[in-house]
Design a protein around this motif. Sequence first.
Motif, short mmCIF file in Angstrom:
data_model
loop_
_atom_site.label_atom_id
_atom_site.label_comp_id
_atom_site.label_asym_id
_atom_site.label_seq_id
_atom_site.Cartn_x
_atom_site.Cartn_y
_atom_site.Cartn_z
N THR A 159 0.84 -1.20 0.00
CA THR A 159 0.00 0.00 0.00
C THR A 159 0.88 1.25 0.00
N ALA A 160 0.24 2.37 -0.27
CA ALA A 160 0.90 3.66 -0.10
C ALA A 160 0.95 3.99 1.40
N GLU A 161 1.31 5.21 1.74
CA GLU A 161 1.36 5.60 3.16
C GLU A 161 0.00 5.38 3.83
N GLU A 162 0.06 5.09 5.11
CA GLU A 162 -1.14 4.90 5.92
C GLU A 162 -1.25 6.02 6.94
N ARG A 163 -2.44 6.13 7.52
CA ARG A 163 -2.65 7.03 8.65
C ARG A 163 -3.52 6.34 9.67
N GLU A 164 -3.23 6.61 10.94
CA GLU A 164 -4.12 6.13 11.98
C GLU A 164 -5.32 7.07 12.06
N ALA A 165 -6.36 6.63 12.73
CA ALA A 165 -7.55 7.45 12.88
C ALA A 165 -8.22 7.17 14.22
N VAL A 166 -8.81 8.20 14.78
CA VAL A 166 -9.67 8.08 15.96
C VAL A 166 -11.10 8.26 15.48
N VAL A 167 -11.98 7.35 15.90
CA VAL A 167 -13.38 7.44 15.49
C VAL A 167 -14.30 7.14 16.68
N ALA A 168 -15.54 7.59 16.52
CA ALA A 168 -16.61 7.24 17.45
C ALA A 168 -17.91 7.30 16.66
N SER A 169 -18.95 6.75 17.22
CA SER A 169 -20.26 6.79 16.55
C SER A 169 -20.91 8.15 16.78
N PRO A 170 -21.78 8.58 15.86
CA PRO A 170 -22.51 9.84 16.07
C PRO A 170 -23.31 9.83 17.36
N ALA A 171 -23.85 8.69 17.73
CA ALA A 171 -24.64 8.61 18.97
C ALA A 171 -23.78 8.87 20.20
N TYR A 172 -22.58 8.31 20.22
CA TYR A 172 -21.70 8.53 21.37
C TYR A 172 -21.30 10.00 21.46
N ARG A 248 -12.45 3.40 7.02
CA ARG A 248 -13.05 4.24 5.99
C ARG A 248 -14.48 3.82 5.59
N PRO A 249 -14.77 2.54 5.34
CA PRO A 249 -16.13 2.18 4.90
C PRO A 249 -17.21 2.61 5.90
N TYR A 250 -16.89 2.54 7.18
CA TYR A 250 -17.88 2.89 8.22
C TYR A 250 -18.08 4.40 8.29
N VAL A 251 -17.00 5.16 8.06
CA VAL A 251 -17.12 6.61 8.04
C VAL A 251 -17.91 7.06 6.82
N GLU A 252 -17.63 6.45 5.66
CA GLU A 252 -18.32 6.84 4.44
C GLU A 252 -19.81 6.53 4.51
N ARG A 253 -20.20 5.53 5.27
CA ARG A 253 -21.62 5.21 5.45
C ARG A 253 -22.26 6.03 6.57
N GLY A 254 -21.47 6.88 7.24
CA GLY A 254 -22.02 7.71 8.31
C GLY A 254 -22.16 6.99 9.64
N GLU A 255 -21.61 5.80 9.75
CA GLU A 255 -21.73 5.03 11.00
C GLU A 255 -20.69 5.44 12.04
N LEU A 256 -19.56 6.00 11.58
CA LEU A 256 -18.50 6.50 12.45
C LEU A 256 -18.05 7.87 11.96
#
Length: 296
Positions: A159-172, A248-256
């Motif tokens: 893969t190309a460069e990666e990045r870490e990410a912090v996520v949470a659900s909209p409800a939280y 990424r897939p969960y963020v793009e669907r609005g779940e995170l």
Amino acid sequence: MNVDLNLLSLFRAVAEADNFRDAADRLGVTRSAVSQGVRRLEDAIGVTLVTRTTRAVRLTEAGERLHAALSMPLSEISEALELASGDVRPRGVLRLAVTSIAEAVLSGPLLVRFAEAHPEVVLDVTVTDEEVDIVAAGFDAGVRLGEVIEQDMIAVPVTAEEREAVVASPAYLAAHGVPSHPRDLIHHRCIGWRPTPSAAPYRWEFVENGVAFDVAVAPQITTNDLRLMLRTTLEGGGFTFATRETLRPYVERGELVWLLEEFLPPFPGFSLFYPQRRNMAPKLRAFVDYVKKQAG
């Protein structure tokens, strides 16, 4: 095929001793002489018989076949040498050790397309986050983040460069607020990850004004299973920390929701790694070439 029979005796000693030093002691020669002798034998038949690193030695599939053949009559040994050097089709079991966060490999398409192109290769994939010595454990290759691969390995970017990410659900976030700085995370529920039950939870790493720091979030829930970590985050369990491609897939669907992105710069991505390039087994050569093509 002209092969010095003394080299066969030397190879057999290595196969039975599992390392060059003990084989050298048994034969009364230097370790260097044993290593060079095995190399000459491999060059003569054009295939790798022994996989070596600074830590371990093991026989390849061709090496195991030759070792078994050395108990046969001499005429059959000659035939075994011809077979070892003459069949260049990718075939046999290709054993891979892949970290659980290597989404580019574990998502499916890369392995499926390779299997379709090489029907005589059987893929045996172990998903593990332990720091496995792939040679000692019997793997042909591994996939891991580039920054943690041993220097005596050959690495091919997946893969190309990666990045870490912090996520949470909209409800939280609606219930508990949005942190403005990574250190605010210690006041929130967090879902952590660790590679093995005996390891401490992974410390979340950030950068501010060019200075790296980490935050010990003391997760309320900790697991070595990436799927469980994601599911609890999706259910509003708190914040979690993983690679962007995994999330990424969960963020793009609005779940995170992405958070604290300015504190998370890129770093080297995932690489396929293996012990050596010379006289590479056709199955591994085919996989390396395929990965290079896909990454290019």
